[in-house]
Design a protein around this motif. Structure first.
Motif, mmCIF file in Angstrom:
data_model
loop_
_atom_site.group_PDB
_atom_site.id
_atom_site.type_symbol
_atom_site.label_atom_id
_atom_site.label_comp_id
_atom_site.label_asym_id
_atom_site.label_seq_id
_atom_site.Cartn_x
_atom_site.Cartn_y
_atom_site.Cartn_z
ATOM 1 N N ARG A 180 2.328 0.928 -13.492
ATOM 2 C CA ARG A 180 3.347 1.521 -12.615
ATOM 3 C C ARG A 180 3.146 1.075 -11.165
ATOM 4 O O ARG A 180 4.112 0.806 -10.447
ATOM 5 N N CYS A 181 1.888 1.022 -10.745
ATOM 6 C CA CYS A 181 1.616 0.595 -9.356
ATOM 7 C C CYS A 181 2.030 -0.859 -9.144
ATOM 8 O O CYS A 181 2.598 -1.207 -8.098
ATOM 9 N N VAL A 182 1.750 -1.704 -10.132
ATOM 10 C CA VAL A 182 2.114 -3.120 -10.007
ATOM 11 C C VAL A 182 3.632 -3.255 -9.935
ATOM 12 O O VAL A 182 4.183 -3.933 -9.053
ATOM 13 N N VAL A 183 4.313 -2.580 -10.844
ATOM 14 C CA VAL A 183 5.772 -2.680 -10.880
ATOM 15 C C VAL A 183 6.372 -2.134 -9.578
ATOM 16 O O VAL A 183 7.252 -2.759 -8.975
ATOM 17 N N ILE A 231 0.845 -1.208 0.000
ATOM 18 C CA ILE A 231 0.000 0.000 0.000
ATOM 19 C C ILE A 231 0.878 1.255 0.000
ATOM 20 O O ILE A 231 0.598 2.226 -0.705
ATOM 21 N N ASN A 232 1.961 1.204 0.729
ATOM 22 C CA ASN A 232 2.875 2.358 0.718
ATOM 23 C C ASN A 232 3.455 2.600 -0.664
ATOM 24 O O ASN A 232 3.559 3.741 -1.116
ATOM 25 N N ALA A 233 3.848 1.511 -1.337
ATOM 26 C CA ALA A 233 4.431 1.657 -2.682
ATOM 27 C C ALA A 233 3.401 2.257 -3.631
ATOM 28 O O ALA A 233 3.721 3.117 -4.460
ATOM 29 N N ILE A 234 2.169 1.816 -3.481
ATOM 30 C CA ILE A 234 1.101 2.339 -4.341
ATOM 31 C C ILE A 234 0.859 3.818 -4.030
ATOM 32 O O ILE A 234 0.759 4.645 -4.934
ATOM 33 N N ARG A 235 0.815 4.142 -2.753
ATOM 34 C CA ARG A 235 0.581 5.550 -2.386
ATOM 35 C C ARG A 235 1.685 6.453 -2.924
ATOM 36 O O ARG A 235 1.429 7.547 -3.412
ATOM 37 N N ARG A 236 2.923 5.969 -2.822
ATOM 38 C CA ARG A 236 4.038 6.777 -3.327
ATOM 39 C C ARG A 236 3.907 6.995 -4.829
ATOM 40 O O ARG A 236 4.096 8.093 -5.339
ATOM 41 N N THR A 237 3.534 5.915 -5.524
ATOM 42 C CA THR A 237 3.387 6.018 -6.981
ATOM 43 C C THR A 237 2.281 7.007 -7.328
ATOM 44 O O THR A 237 2.453 7.861 -8.206
ATOM 45 N N MET A 238 1.183 6.908 -6.628
ATOM 46 C CA MET A 238 0.052 7.793 -6.927
ATOM 47 C C MET A 238 0.413 9.240 -6.620
ATOM 48 O O MET A 238 0.056 10.153 -7.354
ATOM 49 N N ASP A 239 1.151 9.415 -5.554
ATOM 50 C CA ASP A 239 1.569 10.768 -5.188
ATOM 51 C C ASP A 239 2.498 11.340 -6.267
ATOM 52 O O ASP A 239 2.338 12.479 -6.712
ATOM 53 N N ASP A 240 3.454 10.522 -6.729
ATOM 54 C CA ASP A 240 4.373 10.969 -7.789
ATOM 55 C C ASP A 240 3.612 11.361 -9.051
ATOM 56 O O ASP A 240 4.051 12.214 -9.811
ATOM 57 N N LEU A 241 2.491 10.701 -9.280
ATOM 58 C CA LEU A 241 1.731 10.963 -10.507
ATOM 59 C C LEU A 241 0.650 12.035 -10.290
ATOM 60 O O LEU A 241 -0.246 12.183 -11.116
#
Ligand code: ASP
Length: 567
Positions: free
Chosen positions: A250-253, A145-155
Motif C-alpha cells: 500500500r505504501c509503494v502504491v 514521505i507524506n504519502a507514506i505517512r498518510r497511508t500509515m495513519d489511515d492504517l
C-alpha cells in the motif's frame, strides 16, 4: 512590507496587467545599457524582469545569484519576444522598483551545470540545491514521505520516537559509538535500527508502530549506502506475513500515485529464496528480463564430456545473441574473477555432447548457451553475476517497466565463512517457519519467516515475523553459540520482556532514500539526500569529521591512539 506576493514561475499571459512583488535569485542578466533584462529565479521557475536603469540605476550593479526584490507590472511580451522554452515565456515584468537584497560573489560553479565534480557540488551543496535536480529530488522525497505517512495513519499506525543512542542492535554492521561523559569508559551505539525498541512497543500493547527512522551503520560508503539513512520502520501485533506485506504494498502504491506515476499491480509476486538462487543466482533478482538459469546437472550426469559428468552442478543461461571469440574470452575472464573454472559456450563444446543433451538445451539460432560446472554456490554466483552483467550490458532491463516482488522463505541460519559458526541471515529475532520450530536439531535446513522487497533488482527493505517466546529466542542464541551469560548481558532486557506477555508480531523496514533515489531515476543515494557524505566518510561542506582536542577526549574518558595535529 511583504517580501513577495507572487512566485516567479507561476505567471502566465492571463496575469498581464497585474502588479506583483517578486523576490528571488538572478539566474542570468543581459545589460543592454538602456534596458537590463534579468531572469529572476525561485524554486517555481524563472521570469524575465525588464528594468530601465534610468528609473533604477542599481540594475547595472546586478550580478548572477544576487538576491533581488522587484515590484512592477506583468505585461504580455510582443509575439516575436515570446520564449516558448519557459512556462512564463509569454510575459515579463516591467519593473519600477528594484532592491538588491543580498549580493553574491562569483560562484564556484554555475547553477544547474551537470558536469560539475560531485565533491565540489557537495562542498557547496546549498548552491547545488538551487538547481533543478536537487530541488526536484528533495521535493520528491517530501511528497513520498507524506504519502507514506498518510497511508500509515489511515492504517492506524502510531508514530513513536525511539532512541538514537542505544545499547546497540545487531543488524550486522559496525556501530557508531557515543562516549558518555557521565559514565567514563562507557559508550552508547547510534541505533542501527529501532529493531528491539519497536518489538518492545508491541509488548507494550501499541499494536501498530511506525517511524521514519534515522539509522546509523558504520559501513563502507557506496552508491546505495550512507553512514546515516532513513527507513520506514514498522511493527505490527497479531499479524501474519501477508498482513505486513500488504502494508508495504500500500505504501509503494500510494507513493507512485502521489508522484503521478502508474502504480505497480498488487499483490506483488512472491518468490521463494531457493527459487531465486536457483533461477537467478541472487536473492535480489532483477525480473525485468528473463535469462533465467537452467539446470543441466541431470541431463549431463553420464555425459562423455568429463567436465560436465564430474561436476556436482551444471547450469546454463541462454543469451539472445551470439558472441565473437574475443567477446566470449572477456566474459570468461569475468566468470573466472568470480570463481568459475571456465565458462563454456554450447558451440565450443557441442562436439562432446550427445544428441539428447543438445536437444535438452533447446538453444535457438542466434542465441548462446553459457555453461558453468562446479559446486552449486559457485555456479549460482557466477551465472547470477553473468545474468546481471549481460542484462545491463545488452540493456535487457531497459523496458521502462517497474517490477516489484517479494523474496520469502529464507534460510534461518547460514554458516559464517570465517568462523564456521551458524549465524543469522538478517538479525536473530526472526521466527522460524511454522513446522521449523525444532531448528536446533538441524539449523542448516530450517526456513525462517523473513522477507525482502525488491524493486528492479534493488533490495528496498526487509522484515520478518519475530520470535515472541523467550525460550525460542534463547534457542536461536544457542545455535549461534551465544551462551547464557552473554545472552543475559546483551539481550537480557528483551528476554525479560518476552516473558511478560509478548504478543505475536512482525514488521519491516524499507529504505526511504533508496526508494526515492529509484523513483527519481538517480544512480545513488547522495542525489536525494540533502547533505550526504562522500565515499571517504568525509563531509566536504563542513569539513567533518575533525580531530578533538585532548582536553575534550579526557573529559569523555577517551585517549586517541592516532597522532593528529590537534592531539
Ligand atoms: N530491523 C530491520 C532492518 O533495519 C528491519 C526489520 O526486520 O524490521 O533492516
Amino acid at each position: 512590507m511583504s517580501w513577495r506576493d507572487t512566485m516567479c514561475g507561476v505567471l502566465r499571459a492571463g496575469d498581464a496587467g497585474r502588479r506583483v512583488t517578486l523576490a528571488g535569485w538572478v539566474d542570468a542578466r543581459r545589460d543592454h545599457g538602456g534596458l537590463v533584462f534579468i531572469d529572476l529565479r525561485d524554486h517555481t521557475g524563472l521570469v524575465q524582469l525588464v528594468v530601465r536603469p534610468e528609473n533604477d540605476p542599481l540594475a547595472h550593479d546586478v550580478r548572477n545569484e544576487f538576491v533581488l526584490q522587484a515590484e512592477g507590472e506583468v505585461v504580455a511580451r510582443a509575439p516575436d519576444a515570446v520564449n516558448p522554452n519557459i512556462p512564463t515565456g509569454e510575459v515579463e515584468i516591467q519593473v519600477d522598483t528594484l532592491r538588491i537584497v543580498s549580493t553574491s560573489e562569483p560562484l564556484p560553479f554555475q547553477i544547474g551545470d551537470e558536469s560539475v565534480d560531485e565533491v565540489l557540488r557537495l562542498r557547496y551543496r546549498y548552491l547545488d540545491m538551487r538547481g533543478d535536480r536537487m530541488q526536484r529530488n528533495l521535493r520528491l522525497n517530501h511528497v513520498i514521505i507524506n504519502a507514506i505517512r498518510r497511508t500509515m495513519d489511515d492504517l492506524a499506525f502510531v508514530d513513536v520516537w525511539t532512541p538514537s543512542m542505544t545499547k546497540g542492535t545487531p543488524e550486522g554492521a559496525r556501530d557508531f559509538l557515543v562516549p558518555v561523559r557521565l559514565q567514563p569508559g562507557k559508550f552508547y551505539a547510534l541505533a542501527q535500527s529501532p529493531q528491539l525498541f519497536k518489538q518492545l512497543c508491541m509488548v507494550g500493547g501499541l499494536d501498530r508502530y511506525y517511524q521514519i527512522a534515522t539509522c546509523w551503520r558504520d559501513e563502507d560508503l557506496r552508491a546505495d549506502r550512507q553512514f546515516e539513512f532513513r527507513q520506514l520502520d514498522l511493527e505490527m501485533s497479531f499479524v501474519e506475513r501477508e498482513d505486513v506485506l500488504d502494508v508495504l504494498e500500500r505504501c509503494v502504491v500510494a507513493s507512485f500515485e502521489a508522484v503521478g506515476r502508474e502504480a505497480p499491480q498488487r499483490p506483488f509476486p512472491r518468490m521463494g529464496y531457493a527459487e531465486a538462487i536457483a533461477r537467478y543466482g541472487t536473492d535480489k533478482p532483477d525480473l525485468r528480463f528473463g535469462l533465467a538459469i537452467e539446470d543441466a546437472t541431470e541431463v549431463t550426469r553420464g555425459s562423455q564430456f568429463d567436465v560436465f559428468a564430474n561436476a556436482p552442478c551444471v547450469r546454463y543461461i541462454v543469451v539472445p545473441r551470439t558472441f565473437s571469440r574475443s567477446e566470449h574470452a572477456r566474459l570468461e575472464e569475468i566468470a573466472k574473477e568470480w570463481g568459475a573454472k571456465g565458462l563454456a559456450q554450447l558451440g565450443q563444446i557441442s562436439k562432446f555432447l550427445s544428441e539428447a543433451e543438445l536437444a535438452a538445451f533447446g538453444v535457438q539460432e542466434g542465441s548462446t548457451a553459457l555453461f558453468v560446472a562446479d559446486e552449486e554456490p559457485i555456479v549460482a554466483r557466477v551465472l547470477g553475476g553473468m545474468r546481471t552483467h549481460l542484462g545491463r550490458e545488452l540493456e535487457l532491463a531497459e523496458t521502462g517497466e517497474e517490477v516489484f516482488h517479494w523474496v520469502v522463505d529464507f534460510p534461518m541460519f547460514e554458516r559464517d565463512e570465517d568462523t564456521g559458526q551458524w549465524t543469522f541471515l538478517h538479525h536473530p529475532f526472526t521466527a522460524p517457519m511454522p513446522g521449523a520450530e525444532a531448528f536446533e536439531g538441524d539449523p542448516g535446513s530450517a526456513l525462517s519467516q523473513h522477507y525482502d522487497l525488491i524493486w528492479n533488482g534493488w533490495e528496498l527493505g526487509s522484515g520478518s515475523i519475530r520470535i515472541h517466546d523467550a525460550a525460542m529466542q534463547q534457542a536461536v542464541f544457542r545455535v549461534m553459540g551465544i551462551g547464557e551469560e552473554e545472552q543475559q548481558a546483551k539481550f537480557g532486557f528483551l528476554l525479560e520482556a518476552l516473558k511478560l506477555g509478548a504478543p505475536p508480531h512482525g514488521g519491516f523496514a524499507m529504505g526511504i532514500d533508496r526508494f526515492v533515489a529509484r523513483m527519481a531515476g538517480e544512480p545513488d543515494l547522495r542525489q536525494v539526500i540533502a547533505f550526504p557524505k562522500v565515499a571517504s566518510g568525509a563531509d566536504p561542506l563542513t569539513g567533518g569529521p575533525t580531530p578533538m582536542p585532548d582536553s575534550v577526549l579526557r573529559e569523555l574518558g577517551i585517549k586517541s591512539t592516532v597522532e593528529t595535529a590537534e592531539n
